[in-house]
Scaffold this motif. Structure first.
Motif, PDB file in Angstrom:
ATOM      1  N   LYS A 270     -89.690-130.606  77.058  1.00  0.00           N
ATOM      2  CA  LYS A 270     -88.691-130.577  75.984  1.00  0.00           C
ATOM      3  C   LYS A 270     -89.321-130.053  74.698  1.00  0.00           C
ATOM      4  O   LYS A 270     -88.699-129.288  73.947  1.00  0.00           O
ATOM      5  N   MET A 271     -90.543-130.453  74.450  1.00  0.00           N
ATOM      6  CA  MET A 271     -91.259-129.992  73.265  1.00  0.00           C
ATOM      7  C   MET A 271     -91.466-128.479  73.332  1.00  0.00           C
ATOM      8  O   MET A 271     -91.213-127.746  72.363  1.00  0.00           O
ATOM      9  N   GLN A 272     -91.914-128.007  74.486  1.00  0.00           N
ATOM     10  CA  GLN A 272     -92.117-126.573  74.666  1.00  0.00           C
ATOM     11  C   GLN A 272     -90.810-125.805  74.501  1.00  0.00           C
ATOM     12  O   GLN A 272     -90.785-124.735  73.876  1.00  0.00           O
ATOM     13  N   ASP A 273     -89.712-126.348  75.023  1.00  0.00           N
ATOM     14  CA  ASP A 273     -88.416-125.690  74.913  1.00  0.00           C
ATOM     15  C   ASP A 273     -87.962-125.571  73.458  1.00  0.00           C
ATOM     16  O   ASP A 273     -87.117-124.738  73.139  1.00  0.00           O
ATOM     17  N   ARG A 274     -88.516-126.402  72.589  1.00  0.00           N
ATOM     18  CA  ARG A 274     -88.188-126.345  71.164  1.00  0.00           C
ATOM     19  C   ARG A 274     -89.153-125.457  70.382  1.00  0.00           C
ATOM     20  O   ARG A 274     -89.157-125.463  69.154  1.00  0.00           O
ATOM     21  N   GLY A 275     -89.992-124.709  71.108  1.00  0.00           N
ATOM     22  CA  GLY A 275     -90.853-123.721  70.463  1.00  0.00           C
ATOM     23  C   GLY A 275     -92.272-124.160  70.195  1.00  0.00           C
ATOM     24  O   GLY A 275     -93.037-123.437  69.544  1.00  0.00           O
TER      25      GLY A 275
ATOM     26  N   ILE B 257     -90.370-127.890  61.241  1.00  0.00           N
ATOM     27  CA  ILE B 257     -91.798-127.873  60.931  1.00  0.00           C
ATOM     28  C   ILE B 257     -92.559-127.462  62.192  1.00  0.00           C
ATOM     29  O   ILE B 257     -92.475-128.139  63.217  1.00  0.00           O
ATOM     30  N   PRO B 258     -93.319-126.376  62.153  1.00  0.00           N
ATOM     31  CA  PRO B 258     -94.079-125.967  63.342  1.00  0.00           C
ATOM     32  C   PRO B 258     -95.297-126.860  63.558  1.00  0.00           C
ATOM     33  O   PRO B 258     -95.891-127.373  62.605  1.00  0.00           O
ATOM     34  N   TYR B 259     -95.659-127.048  64.812  1.00  0.00           N
ATOM     35  CA  TYR B 259     -96.873-127.790  65.149  1.00  0.00           C
ATOM     36  C   TYR B 259     -97.341-127.355  66.534  1.00  0.00           C
ATOM     37  O   TYR B 259     -96.594-126.723  67.285  1.00  0.00           O
ATOM     38  N   SER B 260     -98.575-127.679  66.859  1.00  0.00           N
ATOM     39  CA  SER B 260     -99.168-127.326  68.142  1.00  0.00           C
ATOM     40  C   SER B 260     -99.673-128.597  68.809  1.00  0.00           C
ATOM     41  O   SER B 260    -100.206-129.481  68.144  1.00  0.00           O
ATOM     42  N   ALA B 261     -99.504-128.693  70.140  1.00  0.00           N
ATOM     43  CA  ALA B 261     -99.908-129.880  70.884  1.00  0.00           C
ATOM     44  C   ALA B 261    -101.108-129.567  71.773  1.00  0.00           C
ATOM     45  O   ALA B 261    -101.113-128.558  72.495  1.00  0.00           O
ATOM     46  N   PHE B 262    -102.133-130.424  71.695  1.00  0.00           N
ATOM     47  CA  PHE B 262    -103.327-130.306  72.548  1.00  0.00           C
ATOM     48  C   PHE B 262    -103.319-131.509  73.488  1.00  0.00           C
ATOM     49  O   PHE B 262    -103.510-132.644  73.052  1.00  0.00           O
ATOM     50  N   LEU B 263    -103.104-131.244  74.802  1.00  0.00           N
ATOM     51  CA  LEU B 263    -102.734-132.300  75.738  1.00  0.00           C
ATOM     52  C   LEU B 263    -103.828-132.646  76.735  1.00  0.00           C
ATOM     53  O   LEU B 263    -104.526-131.766  77.257  1.00  0.00           O
TER      54      LEU B 263
END
Length: 310
Positions: free
Chosen positions: A173-178, A153-159
């Motif tokens: 790790k999250m970024q490495d998973r796309g 499931i794709p998602y985007s993170a706003f940090l």
């Protein structure tokens, strides 16, 4: 409020064919995940039992894409059972060849006559897709990383830096998973109450931190609480932001909250949730994913990758 939807293109026969193949493959995979085409090898150009070898070109490409979707849905079905989802998430269509034109939602403007990053809650699309976004970074649940990877499931993170600084590695790790990592300011302050220079520090310094940590300067920015003014957008634009996605719905482990009067999803809606756990919620992050995916799937929507459209 009336959503702004511009430059919607008519579907060509090929586009309709792609979507038809996608739908058939997605539905078929839920019932027959194990089927696969026999290889062409020693049997010659026509393969086993004299069947014609697939021809190269558009038809062959569509067939390959359908098989890929079928395999993905089979994997999702197994992951859905593992993670306690009642239904397998639907497959999103392939991303568009050209991204849609996005404009500021009516009523969300700050000043006339300025070309500023658009502020929007919905991406102008016709397909039954929505976009999942997760804010801040306080909870760093390893189960979330595994669950989302297995479900694909794709998602985007706003940090926000003040809550991710104790474990930058989790988001690597999250970024490495796309997953794409975007800007939610340094300290999650109420931006309209700050001066231009104070907003510049909150937004642009976070741009720099994220670039230094993760090797990429974010294009997308979400102001804390969804509050902004003209200075917010001017500052964001000055340090590389091109768009400001807000949200049309918000997900929790036990319910959904809606921005729109009809209390429903619409094509292209952006869903907000947060990196939170049992300390603040009646449930975990996997509980939240189960809730939001049940809602999205039951309403006939798939989750697509925001960055493919914005």
């Amino acid at each position: 409020m009336q959503l702004v939807r511009q430059n919607e293109k008519k579907w060509t026969p090929r586009c309709r064919a792609v979507l038809t193949v996608l739908l058939v493959a997605a539905l078929g995979s839920a019932c027959a995940a194990q089927s696969s085409a026999p290889p062409v090898g020693a049997h010659g150009a026509h393969g086993p039992a004299g069947k014609a070898k697939p021809k190269p070109g558009p038809a062959g490409s569509l067939s390959a894409y359908a098989e890929k979707v079928k395999r993905t849905q089979a994997q999702r079905a197994a992951a859905a059972a593992k993670w306690g989802l009642t239904r397998t998430p639907l497959a999103a269509p392939p991303p568009p060849a050209a991204k849609p034109e996005i404009t500021t939602r009516k009523g969300f403007e700050v000043e006339d006559g300025e070309s500023l990053p658009p502020v929007f809650t919905t991406v102008p699309v016709k397909e039954r897709i929505v976009f999942l976004t997760i804010d801040d970074g306080a909870e760093k649940d390893p189960d979330l990383l595994q669950m989302m990877s297995e479900l694909q499931i794709p998602y985007s993170a706003f940090l926000s830096d003040y809550v991710i600084s104790d474990n930058y590695g989790y988001f690597k790790k999250m970024q490495d998973r796309g997953v794409s990592l975007h800007n939610h300011t340094l300290n999650h302050r109420y931006l309209p109450g700050l001066s231009y220079s104070e907003q510049e520090r909150e937004i642009c310094d976070q741009q720099t931190k994220l670039e230094e940590r993760y090797g990429k300067r974010p294009r997308l920015f979400r102001p804390p609480y969804g509050n902004y003014n003209g200075d917010t957008l001017r500052v964001a634009q000055s340090c590389g932001v091109t768009a400001v996605p807000l949200w049309a719905a918000e997900a929790f482990p036990d319910h959904m909250e809606w921005r729109e009067a009809d209390q429903d999803l619409h094509p292209g809606d952006i869903i907000l949730t947060h990196f939170r756990g049992r300390a603040e919620w009646e449930g975990s992050m996997p509980d939240m994913i189960r809730r939001v995916m049940q809602t999205v799937t039951d309403k006939g929507y798939a989750v697509a990758k925001l960055e493919d459209y914005v």
